[in-house]
Write an enzyme that holds these catalytic residues in place. Sequence first.
Site, PDB file in Angstrom:
ATOM      1  N   ARG A  15       0.839  -1.202   0.000  1.00 33.19           N
ATOM      2  CA  ARG A  15       0.000   0.000   0.000  1.00 33.19           C
ATOM      3  C   ARG A  15       0.876   1.256   0.000  1.00 33.19           C
ATOM      4  O   ARG A  15       2.086   1.194   0.195  1.00 33.19           O
ATOM      5  CB  ARG A  15      -0.914  -0.002   1.236  1.00 33.19           C
ATOM      6  CG  ARG A  15      -2.023  -1.032   1.182  1.00 33.19           C
ATOM      7  CD  ARG A  15      -2.776  -1.123   2.502  1.00 33.19           C
ATOM      8  NE  ARG A  15      -1.970  -1.746   3.554  1.00 33.19           N
ATOM      9  CZ  ARG A  15      -2.381  -1.936   4.806  1.00 33.19           C
ATOM     10  NH1 ARG A  15      -3.594  -1.530   5.161  1.00 33.19           N
ATOM     11  NH2 ARG A  15      -1.585  -2.514   5.696  1.00 33.19           N
ATOM     12  N   LYS A  75       1.555   1.917   7.288  1.00 30.47           N
ATOM     13  CA  LYS A  75       1.909   1.128   8.456  1.00 30.47           C
ATOM     14  C   LYS A  75       2.813   1.905   9.398  1.00 30.47           C
ATOM     15  O   LYS A  75       3.398   2.926   9.043  1.00 30.47           O
ATOM     16  CB  LYS A  75       2.605  -0.171   8.030  1.00 30.47           C
ATOM     17  CG  LYS A  75       1.682  -1.171   7.362  1.00 30.47           C
ATOM     18  CD  LYS A  75       0.463  -1.505   8.213  1.00 30.47           C
ATOM     19  CE  LYS A  75       0.812  -2.280   9.472  1.00 30.47           C
ATOM     20  NZ  LYS A  75      -0.393  -2.546  10.314  1.00 30.47           N
ATOM     21  N   TYR A  94      -1.150   4.467  10.565  1.00 28.08           N
ATOM     22  CA  TYR A  94      -1.495   3.494  11.598  1.00 28.08           C
ATOM     23  C   TYR A  94      -0.292   3.328  12.514  1.00 28.08           C
ATOM     24  O   TYR A  94       0.851   3.222  12.045  1.00 28.08           O
ATOM     25  CB  TYR A  94      -1.846   2.141  10.980  1.00 28.08           C
ATOM     26  CG  TYR A  94      -3.170   2.107  10.250  1.00 28.08           C
ATOM     27  CD1 TYR A  94      -4.364   2.288  10.939  1.00 28.08           C
ATOM     28  CD2 TYR A  94      -3.222   1.884   8.876  1.00 28.08           C
ATOM     29  CE1 TYR A  94      -5.584   2.268  10.271  1.00 28.08           C
ATOM     30  CE2 TYR A  94      -4.443   1.855   8.204  1.00 28.08           C
ATOM     31  CZ  TYR A  94      -5.614   2.044   8.910  1.00 28.08           C
ATOM     32  OH  TYR A  94      -6.817   2.033   8.251  1.00 28.08           O
ATOM     33  N   HIS A  96      -0.726   1.527  16.132  1.00 24.91           N
ATOM     34  CA  HIS A  96      -0.925   0.318  16.942  1.00 24.91           C
ATOM     35  C   HIS A  96       0.154   0.197  18.018  1.00 24.91           C
ATOM     36  O   HIS A  96       0.915  -0.775  18.074  1.00 24.91           O
ATOM     37  CB  HIS A  96      -0.942  -0.927  16.050  1.00 24.91           C
ATOM     38  CG  HIS A  96      -2.050  -0.930  15.032  1.00 24.91           C
ATOM     39  ND1 HIS A  96      -3.380  -1.022  15.382  1.00 24.91           N
ATOM     40  CD2 HIS A  96      -2.026  -0.817  13.683  1.00 24.91           C
ATOM     41  CE1 HIS A  96      -4.138  -0.985  14.287  1.00 24.91           C
ATOM     42  NE2 HIS A  96      -3.343  -0.848  13.248  1.00 24.91           N
ATOM     43  N   GLU A 118      -5.956   4.677  13.655  1.00 25.14           N
ATOM     44  CA  GLU A 118      -6.850   3.735  14.320  1.00 25.14           C
ATOM     45  C   GLU A 118      -7.559   4.286  15.546  1.00 25.14           C
ATOM     46  O   GLU A 118      -8.468   3.634  16.084  1.00 25.14           O
ATOM     47  CB  GLU A 118      -6.112   2.437  14.694  1.00 25.14           C
ATOM     48  CG  GLU A 118      -5.141   2.535  15.862  1.00 25.14           C
ATOM     49  CD  GLU A 118      -3.745   2.960  15.440  1.00 25.14           C
ATOM     50  OE1 GLU A 118      -2.828   2.881  16.287  1.00 25.14           O
ATOM     51  OE2 GLU A 118      -3.553   3.350  14.263  1.00 25.14           O
ATOM     52  N   SER A 134     -10.610  -2.539   8.142  1.00 19.37           N
ATOM     53  CA  SER A 134     -11.307  -3.604   8.864  1.00 19.37           C
ATOM     54  C   SER A 134     -12.247  -4.355   7.920  1.00 19.37           C
ATOM     55  O   SER A 134     -12.401  -5.576   8.017  1.00 19.37           O
ATOM     56  CB  SER A 134     -12.094  -3.017  10.037  1.00 19.37           C
ATOM     57  OG  SER A 134     -11.230  -2.467  11.002  1.00 19.37           O
ATOM     58  N   ARG A 203     -26.090  -5.153  19.594  1.00 18.04           N
ATOM     59  CA  ARG A 203     -25.342  -5.445  18.366  1.00 18.04           C
ATOM     60  C   ARG A 203     -25.702  -6.829  17.832  1.00 18.04           C
ATOM     61  O   ARG A 203     -25.859  -7.009  16.621  1.00 18.04           O
ATOM     62  CB  ARG A 203     -23.832  -5.353  18.641  1.00 18.04           C
ATOM     63  CG  ARG A 203     -22.950  -5.611  17.424  1.00 18.04           C
ATOM     64  CD  ARG A 203     -23.243  -4.637  16.290  1.00 18.04           C
ATOM     65  NE  ARG A 203     -22.314  -4.807  15.177  1.00 18.04           N
ATOM     66  CZ  ARG A 203     -22.522  -4.321  13.966  1.00 18.04           C
ATOM     67  NH1 ARG A 203     -23.620  -3.644  13.700  1.00 18.04           N
ATOM     68  NH2 ARG A 203     -21.633  -4.511  13.006  1.00 18.04           N
ATOM     69  N   VAL A 267      -7.327 -11.478  13.478  1.00 14.19           N
ATOM     70  CA  VAL A 267      -7.251 -10.166  12.850  1.00 14.19           C
ATOM     71  C   VAL A 267      -6.862  -9.096  13.881  1.00 14.19           C
ATOM     72  O   VAL A 267      -6.362  -8.031  13.517  1.00 14.19           O
ATOM     73  CB  VAL A 267      -8.588  -9.809  12.166  1.00 14.19           C
ATOM     74  CG1 VAL A 267      -8.485  -8.492  11.405  1.00 14.19           C
ATOM     75  CG2 VAL A 267      -9.008 -10.919  11.192  1.00 14.19           C
ATOM     76  N   ALA A 268      -7.057  -9.391  15.157  1.00 11.22           N
ATOM     77  CA  ALA A 268      -6.725  -8.444  16.223  1.00 11.22           C
ATOM     78  C   ALA A 268      -5.232  -8.390  16.527  1.00 11.22           C
ATOM     79  O   ALA A 268      -4.824  -7.709  17.466  1.00 11.22           O
ATOM     80  CB  ALA A 268      -7.499  -8.804  17.495  1.00 11.22           C
ATOM     81  N   ILE A 269      -4.420  -9.058  15.734  1.00 10.85           N
ATOM     82  CA  ILE A 269      -2.992  -9.173  16.040  1.00 10.85           C
ATOM     83  C   ILE A 269      -2.284  -7.814  16.040  1.00 10.85           C
ATOM     84  O   ILE A 269      -1.285  -7.630  16.749  1.00 10.85           O
ATOM     85  CB  ILE A 269      -2.300 -10.155  15.057  1.00 10.85           C
ATOM     86  CG1 ILE A 269      -0.959 -10.629  15.617  1.00 10.85           C
ATOM     87  CG2 ILE A 269      -2.161  -9.557  13.672  1.00 10.85           C
ATOM     88  CD1 ILE A 269      -1.066 -11.447  16.878  1.00 10.85           C
ATOM     89  N   ASP A 270      -2.789  -6.830  15.287  1.00 16.96           N
ATOM     90  CA  ASP A 270      -2.205  -5.491  15.320  1.00 16.96           C
ATOM     91  C   ASP A 270      -2.210  -4.908  16.726  1.00 16.96           C
ATOM     92  O   ASP A 270      -1.361  -4.080  17.068  1.00 16.96           O
ATOM     93  CB  ASP A 270      -2.979  -4.534  14.392  1.00 16.96           C
ATOM     94  CG  ASP A 270      -2.434  -4.551  12.970  1.00 16.96           C
ATOM     95  OD1 ASP A 270      -1.249  -4.843  12.797  1.00 16.96           O
ATOM     96  OD2 ASP A 270      -3.213  -4.279  12.044  1.00 16.96           O
ATOM     97  N   VAL A 298      -1.203 -12.535  10.279  1.00 25.60           N
ATOM     98  CA  VAL A 298      -0.510 -11.513   9.493  1.00 25.60           C
ATOM     99  C   VAL A 298      -0.977 -10.131   9.946  1.00 25.60           C
ATOM    100  O   VAL A 298      -2.179  -9.841   9.976  1.00 25.60           O
ATOM    101  CB  VAL A 298      -0.768 -11.697   7.989  1.00 25.60           C
ATOM    102  CG1 VAL A 298      -0.141 -10.559   7.190  1.00 25.60           C
ATOM    103  CG2 VAL A 298      -0.214 -13.039   7.529  1.00 25.60           C
ATOM    104  N   ALA A 299      -0.005  -9.285  10.301  1.00 23.89           N
ATOM    105  CA  ALA A 299      -0.331  -7.995  10.904  1.00 23.89           C
ATOM    106  C   ALA A 299      -0.701  -6.921   9.882  1.00 23.89           C
ATOM    107  O   ALA A 299      -1.122  -5.834  10.284  1.00 23.89           O
ATOM    108  CB  ALA A 299       0.838  -7.511  11.763  1.00 23.89           C
ATOM    109  N   MET A 301      -2.741  -7.629   6.832  1.00 21.30           N
ATOM    110  CA  MET A 301      -3.512  -8.412   5.862  1.00 21.30           C
ATOM    111  C   MET A 301      -3.921  -7.601   4.632  1.00 21.30           C
ATOM    112  O   MET A 301      -3.761  -8.061   3.501  1.00 21.30           O
ATOM    113  CB  MET A 301      -4.753  -9.018   6.529  1.00 21.30           C
ATOM    114  CG  MET A 301      -4.450 -10.124   7.504  1.00 21.30           C
ATOM    115  SD  MET A 301      -5.948 -10.704   8.348  1.00 21.30           S
ATOM    116  CE  MET A 301      -6.853 -11.431   6.989  1.00 21.30           C
TER     117      MET A 301
END
Length: 366
Positions: A15, A75, A94, A96, A118, A134, A203, A267-270, A298-299, A301
């Site tokens: 990106r 990133k 981002y 994180h 974020e 997301s 929700r 997906v929450a690995i960040d 994978v941080a 994705m």
Amino acid sequence: MHIGVPKEIKIHEYRVGLTADSVRELVAAGHKVTVQAGAGLGAGMDDAQYQAAGAAIVPDAAQVFAAADMIVKVKEPQLHECAMLRAGQILFTYLHLAPDPEQAQALRESGCIAIAYETVTDANGKLPLLTPMSEVAGRMAAQAGAHYLEKIHGGRGVLLGGVPGVAPGKVVVLGGGVVGLNAATVALGMGAQVVLLDKALPRLAEIDRQFGGRVQTIHATGTSIEQHVLEADLVIGAVLVAGAAAPKLVTRAMVSKMKKGAVIVDVAIDQGGCVETAHATTHAEPVYMVDGVVHYCVANMPGAVARTSTLALNNATLPFVLALANKGWKKALADDAHLAAGLNVANGKITHAAVATALGLPLGCA
């Protein structure tokens, strides 16, 4: 203002912080933009497009960092990039920081003004700059999980959609936010049995209505999480607490009792991951095994679908980039409390409460 766009250097990150169209908007507003040569190639944007939009092209990142008043990235900066930042320089990307004390310390030492995509908010309490990525990551999570369920990739050999006479695979989604909703959408489209767990009953009711009851919605407790995780072929971790470390919902003990060849996509690995056995991986080496369970963590994705991701991200970030460039960071943040929520580090201090708590550092003021 002089805005700089360096090439992303995280492994298999394709990106780019600004598209050529975004550059054109900034130049039209009276700003100067410098782009590192080749920065947009991974997203299908060559140097000639940036030059036509009014950008200057320079050969290396050092020149970008040295020239710019504001750095726009995707990133988090790697440590040697942090070393190129200087006091008062704006970094918009981002970050994180919650699971990354080394980066936090490097940003503090630089004296820069670090604003994190974020944690920028909107009037509805949502995270508009996290939402597009997301959406991408949630949709990719179901695809990645289906891929690694194949026996040749270490999985159980389960086809998520099943076939007539054979039951579909069971996908368990932890979290009903943007990631979880998009993961459930794609998994359901593949024909899987989908169970989504969340703590917020309103929700769950909303998701139940949206899917017409085709997604099973379950109130998240320790017991219900364990029950469904142990039955799952694919678990997708999709929880988020803005700025803070992700809660560990799936314990090591649960993983040890999961089906052999089941897949976890965290997906929450960040933000440190919501699975106790999870650690960040890269697109170069995306998976590893723990107790016979495949872990995909994978941080970055969305970097794998760089063009889609870059366009979606720029749609959301450009108004904020323009505000920062037009007004300077102090006035832009004073005028917009939602953008102000993005400020994580300023003048050597951690300025976001959740980040400070996660890192065990004092909360400072800008």
